[in-house]
Design an enzyme around this catalytic site. Structure first.
Site, PDB file in Angstrom:
ATOM      1  N   ARG A   3     -42.259  20.759  -2.839  1.00  0.00           N
ATOM      2  CA  ARG A   3     -42.522  19.849  -3.879  1.00  0.00           C
ATOM      3  C   ARG A   3     -40.752  19.354  -3.640  1.00  0.00           C
ATOM      4  NH1 ARG A   3     -44.802  22.666  -8.509  1.00  0.00           N
ATOM      5  NH2 ARG A   3     -45.051  21.403  -9.124  1.00  0.00           N
ATOM      6  N   LYS A   4     -39.738  19.558  -4.376  1.00  0.00           N
ATOM      7  CA  LYS A   4     -38.336  19.621  -4.160  1.00  0.00           C
ATOM      8  C   LYS A   4     -37.532  18.805  -3.692  1.00  0.00           C
ATOM      9  CE  LYS A   4     -37.986  24.201  -4.405  1.00  0.00           C
ATOM     10  NZ  LYS A   4     -36.719  25.728  -4.617  1.00  0.00           N
ATOM     11  N   ASP A  49     -30.019   7.648 -12.104  1.00  0.00           N
ATOM     12  CA  ASP A  49     -31.441   8.975 -12.340  1.00  0.00           C
ATOM     13  C   ASP A  49     -32.763   7.704 -12.437  1.00  0.00           C
ATOM     14  OD1 ASP A  49     -32.863  11.640 -13.403  1.00  0.00           O
ATOM     15  OD2 ASP A  49     -33.851  10.573 -14.881  1.00  0.00           O
ATOM     16  N   LYS A  92     -15.692  11.151 -12.893  1.00  0.00           N
ATOM     17  CA  LYS A  92     -14.173  11.215 -12.863  1.00  0.00           C
ATOM     18  C   LYS A  92     -13.177   9.587 -12.883  1.00  0.00           C
ATOM     19  CE  LYS A  92     -15.841  12.968  -8.148  1.00  0.00           C
ATOM     20  NZ  LYS A  92     -14.371  14.198  -8.283  1.00  0.00           N
TER      21      LYS A  92
HETATM   22  C1  LIG Z   1     -44.236   9.576 -15.414  1.00  0.00           C
HETATM   23  C2  LIG Z   1     -44.440  10.073 -14.683  1.00  0.00           C
HETATM   24  C3  LIG Z   1     -42.972   8.654 -14.289  1.00  0.00           C
HETATM   25  C4  LIG Z   1     -42.761   9.672 -12.300  1.00  0.00           C
HETATM   26  C5  LIG Z   1     -41.097   8.730 -12.101  1.00  0.00           C
HETATM   27  C6  LIG Z   1     -41.832   7.448 -10.729  1.00  0.00           C
HETATM   28  C7  LIG Z   1     -40.915   6.858 -10.178  1.00  0.00           C
HETATM   29  C8  LIG Z   1     -39.953   5.889 -10.791  1.00  0.00           C
HETATM   30  C9  LIG Z   1     -40.557   4.697 -10.483  1.00  0.00           C
HETATM   31  C10 LIG Z   1     -41.146   3.530 -11.768  1.00  0.00           C
HETATM   32  C11 LIG Z   1     -39.981   3.737 -13.051  1.00  0.00           C
HETATM   33  C12 LIG Z   1     -40.876   4.461 -13.491  1.00  0.00           C
HETATM   34  C13 LIG Z   1     -40.944   5.003 -14.767  1.00  0.00           C
HETATM   35  C14 LIG Z   1     -39.353   5.773 -14.589  1.00  0.00           C
HETATM   36  C15 LIG Z   1     -38.659   6.147 -15.526  1.00  0.00           C
HETATM   37  C16 LIG Z   1     -37.392   6.710 -15.465  1.00  0.00           C
HETATM   38  C17 LIG Z   1     -37.707   8.294 -15.369  1.00  0.00           C
HETATM   39  C18 LIG Z   1     -36.125   8.432 -14.659  1.00  0.00           C
HETATM   40  C19 LIG Z   1     -36.471  10.033 -14.566  1.00  0.00           C
HETATM   41  C20 LIG Z   1     -36.651  10.944 -15.572  1.00  0.00           C
HETATM   42  O1  LIG Z   1     -35.815  10.387 -16.376  1.00  0.00           O
HETATM   43  S1  LIG Z   1     -38.074  11.849 -15.704  1.00  0.00           S
HETATM   44  C21 LIG Z   1     -37.391  12.993 -16.929  1.00  0.00           C
HETATM   45  C22 LIG Z   1     -36.687  14.194 -17.500  1.00  0.00           C
HETATM   46  N1  LIG Z   1     -37.611  15.613 -16.950  1.00  0.00           N
HETATM   47  C23 LIG Z   1     -38.241  15.924 -17.352  1.00  0.00           C
HETATM   48  O2  LIG Z   1     -38.522  15.725 -18.707  1.00  0.00           O
HETATM   49  C24 LIG Z   1     -39.290  16.777 -16.728  1.00  0.00           C
HETATM   50  C25 LIG Z   1     -39.081  18.279 -17.558  1.00  0.00           C
HETATM   51  N2  LIG Z   1     -39.743  18.993 -16.685  1.00  0.00           N
HETATM   52  C26 LIG Z   1     -40.672  19.922 -16.477  1.00  0.00           C
HETATM   53  O3  LIG Z   1     -42.049  18.759 -16.385  1.00  0.00           O
HETATM   54  C27 LIG Z   1     -41.409  20.947 -15.054  1.00  0.00           C
HETATM   55  O4  LIG Z   1     -40.162  21.789 -15.291  1.00  0.00           O
HETATM   56  C28 LIG Z   1     -41.507  20.048 -13.495  1.00  0.00           C
HETATM   57  C29 LIG Z   1     -42.380  18.910 -14.119  1.00  0.00           C
HETATM   58  C30 LIG Z   1     -39.592  19.757 -12.923  1.00  0.00           C
HETATM   59  C31 LIG Z   1     -41.303  20.952 -12.812  1.00  0.00           C
HETATM   60  O5  LIG Z   1     -42.232  22.230 -13.502  1.00  0.00           O
HETATM   61  P1  LIG Z   1     -43.569  22.273 -11.929  1.00  0.00           P
HETATM   62  O6  LIG Z   1     -44.683  23.117 -13.356  1.00  0.00           O
HETATM   63  O7  LIG Z   1     -44.616  21.540 -11.940  1.00  0.00           O
HETATM   64  O8  LIG Z   1     -43.215  23.112 -11.256  1.00  0.00           O
HETATM   65  P2  LIG Z   1     -42.330  23.829 -11.386  1.00  0.00           P
HETATM   66  O9  LIG Z   1     -41.799  25.278 -12.583  1.00  0.00           O
HETATM   67  O10 LIG Z   1     -43.077  25.462 -10.688  1.00  0.00           O
HETATM   68  O11 LIG Z   1     -41.360  24.662 -10.653  1.00  0.00           O
HETATM   69  C32 LIG Z   1     -41.151  23.873  -8.925  1.00  0.00           C
HETATM   70  C33 LIG Z   1     -40.521  24.270  -8.022  1.00  0.00           C
HETATM   71  O12 LIG Z   1     -39.058  23.543  -8.730  1.00  0.00           O
HETATM   72  C34 LIG Z   1     -38.127  24.227  -9.404  1.00  0.00           C
HETATM   73  N3  LIG Z   1     -37.870  24.128 -10.200  1.00  0.00           N
HETATM   74  C35 LIG Z   1     -38.283  24.026 -11.484  1.00  0.00           C
HETATM   75  N4  LIG Z   1     -37.082  22.988 -12.065  1.00  0.00           N
HETATM   76  C36 LIG Z   1     -35.969  23.446 -11.980  1.00  0.00           C
HETATM   77  C37 LIG Z   1     -34.517  23.596 -12.532  1.00  0.00           C
HETATM   78  N5  LIG Z   1     -34.091  22.813 -13.425  1.00  0.00           N
HETATM   79  N6  LIG Z   1     -33.439  24.007 -11.793  1.00  0.00           N
HETATM   80  C38 LIG Z   1     -34.185  24.967 -10.321  1.00  0.00           C
HETATM   81  N7  LIG Z   1     -35.675  24.674  -9.153  1.00  0.00           N
HETATM   82  C39 LIG Z   1     -36.189  24.337 -10.486  1.00  0.00           C
HETATM   83  C40 LIG Z   1     -38.392  25.841  -9.380  1.00  0.00           C
HETATM   84  O13 LIG Z   1     -38.140  27.317  -9.135  1.00  0.00           O
HETATM   85  C41 LIG Z   1     -39.714  25.723  -8.038  1.00  0.00           C
HETATM   86  O14 LIG Z   1     -39.241  26.653  -7.151  1.00  0.00           O
HETATM   87  P3  LIG Z   1     -40.219  27.329  -6.268  1.00  0.00           P
HETATM   88  O15 LIG Z   1     -41.283  26.222  -5.468  1.00  0.00           O
HETATM   89  O16 LIG Z   1     -39.639  27.262  -5.114  1.00  0.00           O
HETATM   90  O17 LIG Z   1     -40.226  28.449  -6.972  1.00  0.00           O
END
Ligand SMILES: CCCCC/C=C\C/C=C\C/C=C\C/C=C\CCCC(=O)SCCNC(=O)CCNC(=O)[C@H](O)C(C)(C)COP(=O)(O)OP(=O)(O)OC[C@H]1O[C@@H](n2cnc3c(N)ncnc32)[C@H](O)[C@@H]1OP(=O)(O)O
Length: 251
Positions: free
Chosen positions: A217-218, A172, A196
């Site tokens: 955005r996906k 991830d 596996k």
């Molecule tokens: C703080 C930010 C860190 C970013 C990392 C950056 C860089 C990495 C670099 C350095 C390292 C630094 C730190 C990072 C370390 C580790 C990172 C690991 C990554 C993670 O560990 S991260 C934690 C786990 N993660 C969450 O905690 C997410 C919880 N969640 C949400 O925060 C929202 O859910 C979100 C934002 C995902 C979307 O929300 P939203 O409001 O922006 O967008 P929306 O819901 O409108 O979806 C838009 C389109 O995606 C489709 N869609 C959405 N979800 C779907 C699903 N599950 N299945 C199928 N389709 C899906 C919709 O259907 C729509 O599709 P369409 O446009 O076609 O209708």
């Protein structure tokens, strides 16, 4: 009469056991609530010295004495691939800069962090060799990332083997960097991993991640985890990362 006494004693022993269990559970909840109440948004502050703060002074992605020969060998192989510019080494500093930028974002009602310092990321909270040892390489043209990963003994699940949670964490993390470098800050919407073969503690694996498709955005990505000699396929994953909708969330 004796039967009746035995039954009464059994019931009362059961009662005291259940009560003890209930009190222990209440005490644990109270301790947790107490810790949270001090600072709802930053409970980790109460951990004091246990919390490790991120330091940019050291590049933890460079070889250290805990690295096995396999990890060193692969690392140098990839460093060679960087010479023609097709691959680039992702330094700890670059990851830290991404994290710093991420900590300044405001989205989904999560306020940016005020602190200038912030805790190190999960994968860096272990001493050398005990947790996650890794180095990453990025190929911009091919939209690929490679993570060379050696999991230490604190990541054990089944005896002698890496915990599945540790494996998916590393997958991830690698592809979150790939998707972020591809379209900007993203979060994991889902990750579907198939295990596996088990991975022995201390062995070196190669995580390959690639962008399959981008739809607005996906970002859809796939990844695999292989042994260093590429003979064993340990895990495969498909995932969706969604670009953070910062405008929407800043309201
Ligand atoms: C703080 C930010 C860190 C970013 C990392 C950056 C860089 C990495 C670099 C350095 C390292 C630094 C730190 C990072 C370390 C580790 C990172 C690991 C990554 C993670 O560990 S991260 C934690 C786990 N993660 C969450 O905690 C997410 C919880 N969640 C949400 O925060 C929202 O859910 C979100 C934002 C995902 C979307 O929300 P939203 O409001 O922006 O967008 P929306 O819901 O409108 O979806 C838009 C389109 O995606 C489709 N869609 C959405 N979800 C779907 C699903 N599950 N299945 C199928 N389709 C899906 C919709 O259907 C729509 O599709 P369409 O446009 O076609 O209708």
């Amino acid at each position: 009469m004796r039967e009746g006494l035995r039954a009464t004693l059994a019931v009362s022993a059961g009662f005291w056991c259940a009560l003890g269990e209930m009190l222990r559970s209440c005490a644990a909840r109270l301790r947790m609530l107490g810790a949270l109440r001090k600072d709802e948004h930053w409970p980790a502050r109460n951990l004091g010295p246990a919390l490790r703060w991120f330091s940019s002074e050291k590049d933890f992605c460079l070889p250290n004495p805990s690295w096995s020969e396999d990890l060193r060998h692969l690392f140098h192989q990839f460093m060679k691939k960087c010479e023609d510019g097709s691959w680039t080494y992702i330094s700890e500093k670059e990851m830290l800069d991404l994290q710093k930028k991420a900590s300044e974002l405001s989205f989904q009602n999560v306020k940016p962090m005020k602190k200038k310092q912030f805790p190190s990321t999960l994968t860096r909270n272990f001493q050398e060799g005990l947790g996650f040892e890794y180095a990453m390489f990025y190929n911009k043209d091919e939209r690929r990332i490679v993570c060379l990963f050696q999991g230490g003994p604190l990541l054990q699940g089944f005896p002698g083997l890496l915990h599945g949670g540790a494996i998916v964490t590393m997958v991830d993390y690698s592809i979150s960097i790939l998707s972020t470098k591809t379209i900007g800050f993203t979060m994991t919407a889902y990750i579907n991993i198939t295990y596996k073969r088990p991975i022995p503690i201390g062995s070196v694996v190669v995580i390959n991640g690639q962008v399959d498709k981008i739809e607005e955005r996906k970002v859809f990505l796939s990844s695999s985890v292989h042994s260093a000699d590429e003979k064993t396929l340990y895990s495969e994953a498909t995932s969706l990362f969604v670009q953070l909708n910062l405008e929407k969330s800043e309201t």
